[in-house]
Design an enzyme around this catalytic site. Structure first.
Site, PDB file in Angstrom:
ATOM      1  N   LEU A 189      -4.281 -19.332  -4.627  1.00  0.00           N
ATOM      2  CA  LEU A 189      -5.479 -18.629  -5.069  1.00  0.00           C
ATOM      3  C   LEU A 189      -6.586 -19.585  -5.499  1.00  0.00           C
ATOM      4  O   LEU A 189      -7.746 -19.190  -5.590  1.00  0.00           O
ATOM      5  CB  LEU A 189      -5.156 -17.660  -6.209  1.00  0.00           C
ATOM      6  CG  LEU A 189      -4.085 -16.597  -5.940  1.00  0.00           C
ATOM      7  CD1 LEU A 189      -4.188 -15.477  -6.968  1.00  0.00           C
ATOM      8  CD2 LEU A 189      -4.174 -16.028  -4.531  1.00  0.00           C
TER       9      LEU A 189
ATOM     10  N   LYS B  55     -12.091  -9.387 -18.187  1.00  0.00           N
ATOM     11  CA  LYS B  55     -11.405  -8.473 -17.270  1.00  0.00           C
ATOM     12  C   LYS B  55     -10.410  -7.551 -17.975  1.00  0.00           C
ATOM     13  O   LYS B  55     -10.215  -6.407 -17.556  1.00  0.00           O
ATOM     14  CB  LYS B  55     -10.702  -9.268 -16.160  1.00  0.00           C
ATOM     15  CG  LYS B  55     -11.677  -9.987 -15.249  1.00  0.00           C
ATOM     16  CD  LYS B  55     -10.986 -10.904 -14.257  1.00  0.00           C
ATOM     17  CE  LYS B  55     -10.386 -10.130 -13.113  1.00  0.00           C
ATOM     18  NZ  LYS B  55      -9.936 -11.023 -12.015  1.00  0.00           N
TER      19      LYS B  55
ATOM     20  N   ASP C 195      -5.410   3.805 -11.461  1.00  0.00           N
ATOM     21  CA  ASP C 195      -4.000   3.523 -11.732  1.00  0.00           C
ATOM     22  C   ASP C 195      -3.683   2.046 -11.544  1.00  0.00           C
ATOM     23  O   ASP C 195      -2.930   1.458 -12.322  1.00  0.00           O
ATOM     24  CB  ASP C 195      -3.109   4.365 -10.817  1.00  0.00           C
ATOM     25  CG  ASP C 195      -3.130   5.842 -11.181  1.00  0.00           C
ATOM     26  OD1 ASP C 195      -3.556   6.172 -12.305  1.00  0.00           O
ATOM     27  OD2 ASP C 195      -2.726   6.667 -10.333  1.00  0.00           O
TER      28      ASP C 195
ATOM     29  N   GLY D 120      -0.299 -14.850 -15.176  1.00  0.00           N
ATOM     30  CA  GLY D 120      -1.531 -14.357 -15.776  1.00  0.00           C
ATOM     31  C   GLY D 120      -2.044 -13.119 -15.062  1.00  0.00           C
ATOM     32  O   GLY D 120      -1.307 -12.433 -14.341  1.00  0.00           O
TER      33      GLY D 120
ATOM     34  N   ASN E 187     -11.888  -5.704 -12.382  1.00  0.00           N
ATOM     35  CA  ASN E 187     -12.891  -6.659 -11.898  1.00  0.00           C
ATOM     36  C   ASN E 187     -14.103  -5.972 -11.288  1.00  0.00           C
ATOM     37  O   ASN E 187     -15.050  -6.635 -10.888  1.00  0.00           O
ATOM     38  CB  ASN E 187     -12.274  -7.625 -10.877  1.00  0.00           C
ATOM     39  CG  ASN E 187     -11.940  -6.947  -9.563  1.00  0.00           C
ATOM     40  OD1 ASN E 187     -11.767  -5.730  -9.498  1.00  0.00           O
ATOM     41  ND2 ASN E 187     -11.821  -7.723  -8.498  1.00  0.00           N
TER      42      ASN E 187
ATOM     43  N   ASP F 176      -8.518  -6.991  -6.860  1.00  0.00           N
ATOM     44  CA  ASP F 176      -7.936  -8.310  -6.588  1.00  0.00           C
ATOM     45  C   ASP F 176      -6.721  -8.220  -5.672  1.00  0.00           C
ATOM     46  O   ASP F 176      -6.564  -9.020  -4.747  1.00  0.00           O
ATOM     47  CB  ASP F 176      -7.541  -9.002  -7.894  1.00  0.00           C
ATOM     48  CG  ASP F 176      -8.733  -9.585  -8.635  1.00  0.00           C
ATOM     49  OD1 ASP F 176      -9.746  -9.894  -7.974  1.00  0.00           O
ATOM     50  OD2 ASP F 176      -8.655  -9.730  -9.866  1.00  0.00           O
TER      51      ASP F 176
ATOM     52  N   ALA G 197      -4.093 -12.836 -12.519  1.00  0.00           N
ATOM     53  CA  ALA G 197      -4.043 -12.929 -11.060  1.00  0.00           C
ATOM     54  C   ALA G 197      -2.637 -12.640 -10.546  1.00  0.00           C
ATOM     55  O   ALA G 197      -2.458 -11.968  -9.524  1.00  0.00           O
ATOM     56  CB  ALA G 197      -4.503 -14.311 -10.607  1.00  0.00           C
TER      57      ALA G 197
END
Length: 279
Positions: free
Chosen positions: A223, A71, A83, A136, A92, A108, A138
Site C-alpha cells: 500500500l 478517518k 455498514d 491499522g 474516507n 478503501d 488500512a
C-alpha cells in the site's frame, strides 16, 4: 446563486495535508471530463473538525475525502454510516446531503480490490490463504475486502500483537494472528500478500521480512506508494511474483466519491496515473 447554478465544491480534510495527491487527481478528472467544480485541500485540526464539517455544506461543499488523523473521528460525527465503514471503524468519503445529514462511507477496500483486479487480472483470492502485514486502519479495510471476495484464511502479523488480536476479534475466525517474528514464516502457500504498514515508505524504516517461503504464484501488493517500487515489491518480483504498487488503490478509492459529488464515474487508466505522478 440558485441551486442549479451552484458550482459544486469538494475537497480533502486532514492534518497535515500538503502531501495529499487527491487535489491533483480530482483536478485532473474535472478537467478531463469538462466539469464545473473545485476540489480543495484543507488542513483541519482535530479540535476544529466538528465545526468545519458543520460549516462546509453552507459554503457549497457537496462532500469531501477524509485522511489522517480524522478517518476514525468522522464516524462519530456522521448521521449515516455505511455498514462497511462501521465494520472498518473509519470513513474516507463524506457526502453532504440536501437534508443536512452527513453520509460517511469507506471506499478503501473497494479501491484495494479494484487495483488488484486491474493490475493482476488473473488474481484468484478465493483459491488460497492471504497474508496481511499491519493492523491499522488500512489493514481493517483490506481484511474486510478480502473476506468479501472469498479469501478462505487471512494470516495477520503486526509489530503490536495486541492490535492484531483486537482486529481478529472484530473480523472473526477467518483471521489468524501471528507474532511479528513469524511474519515471513506464514507466507507458505499464500497467493495474496499485502503490506499495510508504513515500513518501506520514504522516511520510514525499511521493510525487512524474509521472503524465502514466498510462492512465485503469489500476487504481492504494497500500500506504500512513495516510493512506487518498494523493497518488498522488488524482492517479490525477483522471486517471480506478480507485484502491484499502492498508487492504484489511491486512484480507485477516489472514483466513487468523485462520481457522487460531480456526477461522472471517472476512469482509472494510464493517463490518470501519469497525471498524478507528474505532480
Amino acid at each position: 446563486m440558485t441551486e442549479h447554478m451552484r458550482i459544486p465544491l469538494a475537497g480533502v480534510i486532514g492534518s497535515p495535508i500538503a502531501h495529499s495527491r487527491s487535489p491533483a487527481l480530482h483536478g485532473y478528472w474535472l478537467k478531463r471530463y469538462g466539469l464545473k467544480g473545485h476540489y480543495i485541500p484543507m488542513d483541519v485540526a482535530q479540535a476544529d473538525l466538528r465545526e468545519v464539517l458543520a460549516a462546509m455544506p453552507r459554503m457549497g461543499f457537496v462532500g469531501c475525502n477524509v485522511t489522517i488523523p480524522h478517518k476514525e473521528t468522522v464516524i462519530a460525527l456522521a448521521d449515516i454510516v455505511t455498514d462497511r465503514a462501521a465494520l472498518i471503524g473509519a470513513a474516507n468519503t463524506l457526502i453532504f446531503r440536501k437534508d443536512g445529514k452527513i453520509h460517511a462511507d469507506n471506499t478503501d477496500g473497494a479501491g484495494f480490490t479494484a487495483n488488484l483486479r486491474q493490475n493482476a487480472p488473473d488474481w484468484q483470492p478465493q483459491a488460497a490463504p492471504a497474508v496481511v502485514w499491519g493492523a491499522g486502519g488500512a489493514a481493517r479495510a483490506v481484511i474486510a475486502a478480502l473476506i468479501e471476495v472469498g479469501v478462505p484464511e487471512i494470516r495477520l502479523s503486526n509489530r503490536s500483537r495486541a492490535r492484531a488480536d483486537a482486529l481478529r476479534s472484530d473480523f472473526g475466525a477467518k483471521v489468524q494472528v501471528f507474532d511479528w517474528v513469524q511474519a515471513g514464516n506464514i507466507l507458505e502457500d499464500a497467493t495474496t500478500v499485502v503490506n499495510t504498514t508504513s515500513l518501506g515508505m520514504i522516511g520510514k524504516p525499511d521493510f525487512r521480512v524474509p521472503l524465502d517461503a514466498l510462492s512465485p504464484k503469489a500476487v504481492v501488493t504494497d500500500l506504500v506508494y512513495t516510493p512506487l517500487r518498494t523493497r518488498l515489491l522488488a524482492e517479490a518480483e525477483a522471486a517471480g511474483c506478480r507485484t502491484v504498487d499502492g498508487l492504484g488503490m489511491l486512484l480507485h478509492q477516489a472514483a466513487p466519491g468523485f462520481e457522487r459529488w460531480f456526477g461522472v464515474r471517472p476512469e482509472v487508466d494510464e493517463d490518470t496515473r501519469a497525471a498524478v505522478l507528474a505532480t
